[in-house]
Motif scaffolding. Structure first.
Motif, PDB file in Angstrom:
ATOM      1  N   TYR A 363       0.810  -1.217   0.000  1.00 35.36           N
ATOM      2  CA  TYR A 363       0.000   0.000   0.000  1.00 35.36           C
ATOM      3  C   TYR A 363       0.844   1.268   0.000  1.00 35.36           C
ATOM      4  CZ  TYR A 363      -3.930   3.066   1.076  1.00 35.36           C
ATOM      5  OH  TYR A 363      -4.870   4.056   1.021  1.00 35.36           O
ATOM      6  N   PRO A 364       1.841   1.456   0.874  1.00 35.99           N
ATOM      7  CA  PRO A 364       2.632   2.698   0.825  1.00 35.99           C
ATOM      8  C   PRO A 364       3.451   2.850  -0.445  1.00 35.99           C
ATOM      9  CG  PRO A 364       3.579   1.142   2.385  1.00 35.99           C
ATOM     10  CD  PRO A 364       2.248   0.598   1.996  1.00 35.99           C
ATOM     11  N   VAL A 365       3.848   1.743  -1.075  1.00 34.07           N
ATOM     12  CA  VAL A 365       4.592   1.836  -2.334  1.00 34.07           C
ATOM     13  C   VAL A 365       3.699   2.398  -3.433  1.00 34.07           C
ATOM     14  CG1 VAL A 365       5.808   0.481  -4.089  1.00 34.07           C
ATOM     15  CG2 VAL A 365       6.133  -0.039  -1.664  1.00 34.07           C
ATOM     16  N   VAL A 366       2.417   2.024  -3.413  1.00 34.45           N
ATOM     17  CA  VAL A 366       1.486   2.514  -4.429  1.00 34.45           C
ATOM     18  C   VAL A 366       1.067   3.951  -4.128  1.00 34.45           C
ATOM     19  CG1 VAL A 366      -0.765   2.120  -5.500  1.00 34.45           C
ATOM     20  CG2 VAL A 366       0.684   0.181  -4.901  1.00 34.45           C
ATOM     21  N   VAL A 367       0.914   4.282  -2.848  1.00 34.10           N
ATOM     22  CA  VAL A 367       0.468   5.628  -2.479  1.00 34.10           C
ATOM     23  C   VAL A 367       1.538   6.659  -2.793  1.00 34.10           C
ATOM     24  CG1 VAL A 367      -0.134   7.097  -0.518  1.00 34.10           C
ATOM     25  CG2 VAL A 367      -1.149   4.848  -0.749  1.00 34.10           C
ATOM     26  N   GLN A 368       2.780   6.371  -2.444  1.00 31.20           N
ATOM     27  CA  GLN A 368       3.873   7.321  -2.645  1.00 31.20           C
ATOM     28  C   GLN A 368       4.999   6.655  -3.427  1.00 31.20           C
ATOM     29  OE1 GLN A 368       4.987   8.694   1.238  1.00 31.20           O
ATOM     30  NE2 GLN A 368       3.212  10.041   1.452  1.00 31.20           N
ATOM     31  N   PRO A 369       4.845   6.531  -4.727  1.00 35.83           N
ATOM     32  CA  PRO A 369       5.949   5.988  -5.538  1.00 35.83           C
ATOM     33  C   PRO A 369       7.082   7.000  -5.623  1.00 35.83           C
ATOM     34  CG  PRO A 369       4.166   6.718  -6.953  1.00 35.83           C
ATOM     35  CD  PRO A 369       3.666   6.857  -5.539  1.00 35.83           C
ATOM     36  N   PRO A 370       8.269   6.579  -5.995  1.00 39.47           N
ATOM     37  CA  PRO A 370       9.394   7.529  -6.115  1.00 39.47           C
ATOM     38  C   PRO A 370       9.074   8.660  -7.091  1.00 39.47           C
ATOM     39  CG  PRO A 370      10.172   5.264  -6.198  1.00 39.47           C
ATOM     40  CD  PRO A 370       8.675   5.193  -6.243  1.00 39.47           C
ATOM     41  N   ASN A 371       9.302   9.882  -6.648  1.00 40.57           N
ATOM     42  CA  ASN A 371       8.947  11.037  -7.466  1.00 40.57           C
ATOM     43  C   ASN A 371       9.792  11.145  -8.730  1.00 40.57           C
ATOM     44  OD1 ASN A 371       7.003  11.842  -5.569  1.00 40.57           O
ATOM     45  ND2 ASN A 371       8.522  12.965  -4.366  1.00 40.57           N
ATOM     46  N   GLU A 372      11.068  10.775  -8.635  1.00 43.80           N
ATOM     47  CA  GLU A 372      11.964  10.947  -9.779  1.00 43.80           C
ATOM     48  C   GLU A 372      11.859   9.809 -10.789  1.00 43.80           C
ATOM     49  OE1 GLU A 372      14.090   8.706  -6.568  1.00 43.80           O
ATOM     50  OE2 GLU A 372      12.819  10.514  -6.709  1.00 43.80           O
ATOM     51  N   LEU A 373      11.169   8.722 -10.442  1.00 45.37           N
ATOM     52  CA  LEU A 373      11.047   7.568 -11.336  1.00 45.37           C
ATOM     53  C   LEU A 373       9.609   7.507 -11.840  1.00 45.37           C
ATOM     54  CD1 LEU A 373      13.076   4.983  -9.210  1.00 45.37           C
ATOM     55  CD2 LEU A 373      13.900   6.517 -11.006  1.00 45.37           C
ATOM     56  N   LYS A 374       9.399   7.943 -13.054  1.00 45.33           N
ATOM     57  CA  LYS A 374       8.053   8.123 -13.585  1.00 45.33           C
ATOM     58  C   LYS A 374       7.741   7.193 -14.752  1.00 45.33           C
ATOM     59  CE  LYS A 374       6.761  11.601 -10.975  1.00 45.33           C
ATOM     60  NZ  LYS A 374       5.603  11.501 -10.050  1.00 45.33           N
ATOM     61  N   ALA A 375       8.599   6.224 -15.052  1.00 47.85           N
ATOM     62  CA  ALA A 375       8.377   5.389 -16.234  1.00 47.85           C
ATOM     63  C   ALA A 375       7.106   4.565 -16.104  1.00 47.85           C
ATOM     64  CB  ALA A 375       9.587   4.477 -16.462  1.00 47.85           C
ATOM     65  N   ILE A 376       6.892   3.952 -14.952  1.00 47.22           N
ATOM     66  CA  ILE A 376       5.707   3.097 -14.768  1.00 47.22           C
ATOM     67  C   ILE A 376       4.444   3.942 -14.700  1.00 47.22           C
ATOM     68  CG2 ILE A 376       4.637   1.405 -13.236  1.00 47.22           C
ATOM     69  CD1 ILE A 376       7.416   0.524 -12.397  1.00 47.22           C
ATOM     70  N   HIS A 377       4.512   5.075 -14.003  1.00 52.82           N
ATOM     71  CA  HIS A 377       3.328   5.935 -13.880  1.00 52.82           C
ATOM     72  C   HIS A 377       2.920   6.493 -15.237  1.00 52.82           C
ATOM     73  CE1 HIS A 377       0.944   9.529 -12.883  1.00 52.82           C
ATOM     74  NE2 HIS A 377       0.589   8.860 -11.794  1.00 52.82           N
ATOM     75  N   SER A 378       3.878   6.952 -16.029  1.00 56.20           N
ATOM     76  CA  SER A 378       3.545   7.476 -17.352  1.00 56.20           C
ATOM     77  C   SER A 378       3.076   6.364 -18.294  1.00 56.20           C
ATOM     78  CB  SER A 378       4.756   8.185 -17.947  1.00 56.20           C
ATOM     79  OG  SER A 378       5.846   7.280 -18.098  1.00 56.20           O
ATOM     80  N   LYS A 379       3.591   5.182 -18.111  1.00 53.36           N
ATOM     81  CA  LYS A 379       3.180   4.048 -18.952  1.00 53.36           C
ATOM     82  C   LYS A 379       1.718   3.714 -18.724  1.00 53.36           C
ATOM     83  CE  LYS A 379       4.070  -0.920 -19.474  1.00 53.36           C
ATOM     84  NZ  LYS A 379       4.943  -2.050 -19.050  1.00 53.36           N
ATOM     85  N   TYR A 380       1.304   3.636 -17.461  1.00 50.34           N
ATOM     86  CA  TYR A 380      -0.079   3.261 -17.147  1.00 50.34           C
ATOM     87  C   TYR A 380      -1.001   4.470 -17.072  1.00 50.34           C
ATOM     88  CZ  TYR A 380       1.230  -1.564 -16.314  1.00 50.34           C
ATOM     89  OH  TYR A 380       1.653  -2.861 -16.482  1.00 50.34           O
ATOM     90  N   SER A 381      -0.523   5.624 -17.458  1.00 50.43           N
ATOM     91  CA  SER A 381      -1.391   6.780 -17.621  1.00 50.43           C
ATOM     92  C   SER A 381      -1.925   6.892 -19.034  1.00 50.43           C
ATOM     93  CB  SER A 381      -0.630   8.069 -17.260  1.00 50.43           C
ATOM     94  OG  SER A 381      -0.228   8.055 -15.910  1.00 50.43           O
ATOM     95  N   HIS A 382      -1.487   5.977 -19.914  1.00 48.35           N
ATOM     96  CA  HIS A 382      -1.939   5.989 -21.299  1.00 48.35           C
ATOM     97  C   HIS A 382      -3.316   5.346 -21.405  1.00 48.35           C
ATOM     98  CE1 HIS A 382      -1.858   5.298 -25.688  1.00 48.35           C
ATOM     99  NE2 HIS A 382      -0.997   6.320 -25.701  1.00 48.35           N
ATOM    100  N   GLU A 383      -4.063   5.754 -22.432  1.00 50.82           N
ATOM    101  CA  GLU A 383      -5.413   5.210 -22.615  1.00 50.82           C
ATOM    102  C   GLU A 383      -5.398   3.734 -22.965  1.00 50.82           C
ATOM    103  OE1 GLU A 383      -5.705   6.781 -27.274  1.00 50.82           O
ATOM    104  OE2 GLU A 383      -7.167   7.415 -25.760  1.00 50.82           O
ATOM    105  N   VAL A 384      -4.274   3.223 -23.488  1.00 56.20           N
ATOM    106  CA  VAL A 384      -4.183   1.794 -23.767  1.00 56.20           C
ATOM    107  C   VAL A 384      -4.324   0.988 -22.486  1.00 56.20           C
ATOM    108  CG1 VAL A 384      -2.678  -0.017 -24.673  1.00 56.20           C
ATOM    109  CG2 VAL A 384      -2.791   2.198 -25.818  1.00 56.20           C
TER     110      VAL A 384
END
Length: 419
Positions: A363-384
């Motif tokens: 749960y805390p890993v999902v709530v506060q992911p590393p701010n400088e590492l955005k590859a996974i967040h940007s990947k799953y922010s896509h409409e695909v």
């Protein structure tokens, strides 16, 4: 530069010599074997290797044909040979007719429409799956889905996790730390996305990297070489058309040579004893999502949680099947679906109390992911991927009620819900 068109090829010289030899000696034969060379017996390259010619099958209603040798006994006369052949043929016909009559009687005595039953020893019988937990019968006509062995396959993968229990190896790595490992995983996610590799390749590459680092201390400048080589090995294991070594040299900005990548590949395989079939969480996650009957959007949300867990060292120590169960349970709670139905407990082998501790770590890993590492967040922010990275996460108190409904939750300070 002299032209090469006028040159005569060696093949043409050989052909001319052969023609000249035939003209001078028209009765020339094939070259014989050298005197010291062993003679090779002529045979067809592809012969009958099934030994079918040695198997004799007697079909009911057909008489056996007795093969008669031309010279059975040179001391007997021709009349005696004919009499012996006649007697042997009569006895074989009588025996064949007797066998046929016996087979007919057995066929008539057997009940019609019932196939023969093979007695199997009790310890070899497969356990029967209850009808309410059977999720593979719908694929009984699809041989590629292996519905008869689906549960056995995942039970076997779960049993193999005992061989790949990972420990925290950072205390034995003085030159790297958890942050460097997270940066490497974030970079591997970009590599997987740019090369359009399977998700199984990404998860296996992270597993190979962790198990190698758990046994071999490395320098800081070698970490990217280990990660890219692990991705190359995972591509060869999972992909239909894996990338080349030159592709990984390019994405590493030519920081390493081809020989260094090949040497590291050999080194990883030797350290892992060539056993790289490590169970990964992604396969368990897809299996459990199918058992729960959830939609593709819920599965994608669980995949997002599972991919975020790759960057956390503490979650990397968890078993893949247990981590997949925790990701799916968190996704079910976020989607306000039933938490952990009995069908998931049956197929995963985990109760909700066993999964709860891993969910609390996730749960805390999902709530506060590393701010400088955005590859996974940007990947799953896509409409695909249905933009699941922007979905609000379930409140911790609601989650805690699902994990342990008999106790009142205490909300931790880090439990801040994404808006």
């Amino acid at each position: 530069m002299p032209s090469v068109r006028g040159r005569k090829s060696p093949v043409a010289d050989w052909v001319d010599c052969d023609k000249q030899e035939k003209q001078t000696n028209p009765k020339s034969k094939r070259p014989t074997w050298p005197s010291r060379a062993p003679m090779v017996k002529k045979r067809t390259a592809l012969v009958d290797m099934t030994n079918a010619h040695k198997v004799h099958i007697s079909l009911p209603g057909r008489k056996k044909k007795q093969e008669v040798k031309k010279k059975s006994n040179p001391s007997l006369s021709e009349n005696n040979q004919a009499e012996q052949q006649r007697l042997s043929s009569d006895s074989s016909e009588g025996q064949a007719s007797g066998n046929t009559d016996k087979e007919k009687e057995e066929a008539e005595a057997a009940p019609a429409g019932k196939p023969a039953v093979c007695n199997v020893q009790p310890h070899l019988l497969r356990p029967q799956i209850p009808s309410e937990f059977d999720v593979d019968s719908e694929n009984r006509d699809d041989c590629f889905m292996c519905p008869e062995y689906a549960k056995d396959i995942f039970d076997y993968l779960k049993s193999r996790e005992e061989k790949f229990v990972l420990r925290n190896y950072m205390c034995q790595q003085p030159n790297i730390n958890d942050g460097m490992r997270a940066i490497l995983v974030d970079w591997l996610v970009e590599v997987q996305e740019n090369f359009e590799l399977y998700h199984e390749t990404l998860y296996l590459a992270v597993k190979l990297t962790d198990h190698f680092l758990a046994r071999t201390p490395i320098q800081r400048d070698t970490l990217q070489l280990v990660g890219s080589t692990a991705m190359l090995l995972a591509s060869k294991f999972e992909e239909r058309d894996p990338p080349y070594v030159e592709h990984f040299l390019y994405i590493c900005d030519d920081a390493y040579t081809r020989q260094q990548v090949v040497d590291m590949e050999v080194r990883i395989l030797q350290v892992l004893s060539f056993d790289i079939g490590i169970p990964i969480a992604y396969r368990f996650l897809r299996r459990y999502a199918k058992c729960a009957g959830v939609g593709i959007d819920t599965l994608t949300l669980a995949r997002y949680f599972c991919e975020l867990s790759l960057m956390d060292m503490e979650l990397a120590l968890e078993r893949s099947s247990l981590l997949a169960s925790a990701c799916l349970l968190l996704a079910l709670c976020t989607k306000h679906l039933p938490g952990w139905p009995p069908i998931l407990e049956f197929h995963s082998g985990y109760s909700i109390s066993e999964v709860a501790s891993t969910v609390r770590k996730l749960y805390p890993v999902v709530v506060q992911p590393p701010n400088e590492l955005k590859a996974i967040h940007s990947k799953y922010s896509h409409e695909v991927f249905f933009r699941v990275a922007s979905l609000p996460l379930v409140d911790f108190d609601v989650l805690e009620k699902t994990l342990s409904p008999e106790t009142s939750p205490e909300v931790p300070s880090h439990a801040v819900v994404n808006s």
